[in-house]
Design a protein around this motif. Structure first.
Motif, short mmCIF file in Angstrom:
data_model
loop_
_atom_site.label_atom_id
_atom_site.label_comp_id
_atom_site.label_asym_id
_atom_site.label_seq_id
_atom_site.Cartn_x
_atom_site.Cartn_y
_atom_site.Cartn_z
N HIS A 2 0.89 -1.29 0.05
CA HIS A 2 0.01 0.11 -0.04
C HIS A 2 0.96 1.35 -0.02
N ARG A 3 2.16 1.27 0.61
CA ARG A 3 2.84 2.29 0.90
C ARG A 3 3.60 2.61 -0.52
N ARG A 4 3.89 1.70 -1.25
CA ARG A 4 4.75 1.82 -2.43
C ARG A 4 3.80 1.70 -3.74
N LYS A 5 2.53 1.55 -3.59
CA LYS A 5 1.76 1.46 -4.74
C LYS A 5 1.76 0.45 -5.57
N GLU A 31 17.22 -15.72 4.99
CA GLU A 31 16.93 -14.48 5.84
C GLU A 31 15.75 -13.88 5.56
N PRO A 32 15.15 -13.40 6.62
CA PRO A 32 13.77 -12.89 6.36
C PRO A 32 13.90 -11.46 5.90
N LEU A 33 13.08 -10.78 5.15
CA LEU A 33 13.19 -9.44 4.36
C LEU A 33 12.78 -8.50 5.81
N GLY A 34 11.95 -8.84 6.32
CA GLY A 34 11.42 -8.18 7.69
C GLY A 34 10.54 -9.05 8.57
N ALA A 35 10.02 -8.37 9.45
CA ALA A 35 9.27 -8.92 10.48
C ALA A 35 8.07 -7.88 11.12
N ILE A 36 6.83 -8.51 11.39
CA ILE A 36 5.80 -7.49 11.77
C ILE A 36 5.93 -8.13 13.26
N HIS A 37 5.87 -7.22 14.21
CA HIS A 37 5.81 -7.89 15.71
C HIS A 37 4.20 -7.68 16.07
N LEU A 38 3.79 -8.84 16.49
CA LEU A 38 2.30 -9.10 16.60
C LEU A 38 1.72 -8.89 18.05
N ARG A 39 2.63 -8.89 19.05
CA ARG A 39 1.90 -8.90 20.47
C ARG A 39 1.31 -7.57 20.54
N GLY A 40 -0.08 -7.59 21.02
CA GLY A 40 -1.00 -6.41 21.11
C GLY A 40 -1.29 -5.93 19.78
N CYS A 41 -0.99 -6.43 18.57
CA CYS A 41 -1.82 -5.87 17.40
C CYS A 41 -3.14 -5.98 17.11
N VAL A 42 -3.83 -5.48 16.25
CA VAL A 42 -5.00 -5.61 15.83
C VAL A 42 -5.11 -5.85 14.47
N VAL A 43 -5.78 -7.10 14.11
CA VAL A 43 -5.97 -7.44 12.80
C VAL A 43 -7.34 -7.64 12.21
N THR A 44 -7.57 -6.72 11.09
CA THR A 44 -9.02 -6.86 10.81
C THR A 44 -9.08 -7.13 9.19
N ALA A 45 -10.15 -7.53 8.68
CA ALA A 45 -10.44 -7.69 7.11
C ALA A 45 -10.49 -6.20 6.66
N GLU A 63 -5.65 -6.11 7.32
CA GLU A 63 -4.94 -5.24 7.97
C GLU A 63 -4.29 -5.48 9.06
N ILE A 64 -3.06 -5.35 9.44
CA ILE A 64 -2.34 -5.38 10.65
C ILE A 64 -1.83 -4.35 11.29
N ILE A 65 -2.40 -3.74 12.43
CA ILE A 65 -1.98 -2.51 13.08
C ILE A 65 -1.24 -3.06 14.17
N THR A 66 0.05 -2.72 14.21
CA THR A 66 0.99 -3.05 15.38
C THR A 66 0.78 -2.24 16.71
N ALA A 67 1.31 -2.56 17.90
CA ALA A 67 0.95 -1.86 18.94
C ALA A 67 1.72 -0.56 18.84
N ASN A 68 2.59 -0.15 17.79
CA ASN A 68 3.32 0.82 17.78
C ASN A 68 2.55 1.84 16.57
N GLU A 69 1.52 1.41 16.27
CA GLU A 69 0.58 2.02 15.38
C GLU A 69 1.16 1.97 13.63
N ILE A 70 1.79 0.76 13.30
CA ILE A 70 2.31 0.72 11.94
C ILE A 70 1.16 0.07 11.28
N HIS A 71 0.80 0.41 10.10
CA HIS A 71 -0.20 -0.38 9.53
C HIS A 71 0.38 -1.07 8.17
N TYR A 72 0.10 -2.17 8.28
CA TYR A 72 0.40 -3.17 7.24
C TYR A 72 -0.86 -3.85 6.36
#
Length: 97
Positions: A2-5, A31-45, A63-72
Motif C-alpha cells: 500500500h505504501r509503495r503503490k 534470511e527474512p526481509l522483515g518482520a511484523i511484531h504481533l504482540r498486542g496488534c489488531v488485525v481486521t479484514a 490489515e495488521i496494526i501493530t502496538a506501535n500503530e504501524i499499518h500493514y
C-alpha cells in the motif's frame, strides 16, 4: 504494497514465540526481509481501500496494526485463506510471547 503503490508476493511464516510474522522473498533466501511484531496488534479484514485500483485487491485484503500503530496491508489468495490468517494472527497476538 500500500505504501509503495505496488504489490509484491512474499512468503510469510507465523511464529508465536516470539510473536512475529516474518516475511521472505518467495524465490529463496534463508534470511527474512522483515518482520511484523504481533504482540498486542489488531488485525481486521479490509473491504475497501480507497487508494487502490479494484483489480489490484479483489476484496481479500486484511490489515495488521501493530502496538506501535504501524499499518500493514496484506492480500490473501482467497477469502477463506484471509479468514484463516486473521484467526491465526489474532491468536498469536493474544497468547504469543
Amino acid at each position: 504494497g500500500h505504501r509503495r503503490k505496488n504489490w509484491k508476493v512474499r512468503k510469510f511464516v507465523l511464529r508465536d514465540d516470539p510473536a512475529y510474522l516474518h516475511y521472505y522473498d518467495p524465490a529463496g533466501g534463508e534470511e527474512p526481509l522483515g518482520a511484523i511484531h504481533l504482540r498486542g496488534c489488531v488485525v481486521t479484514a479490509v473491504e475497501d481501500m480507497p487508494d487502490s485500483k479494484k483489480y489490484d485487491v479483489d476484496n481479500i485484503l486484511f490489515e495488521i496494526i501493530t502496538a506501535n500503530e504501524i499499518h500493514y496491508y496484506l492480500q490473501a489468495a482467497s477469502s477463506v485463506e484471509r479468514t484463516e490468517w486473521i484467526k491465526a494472527i489474532q491468536a498469536v497476538a493474544r497468547t504469543g510471547k
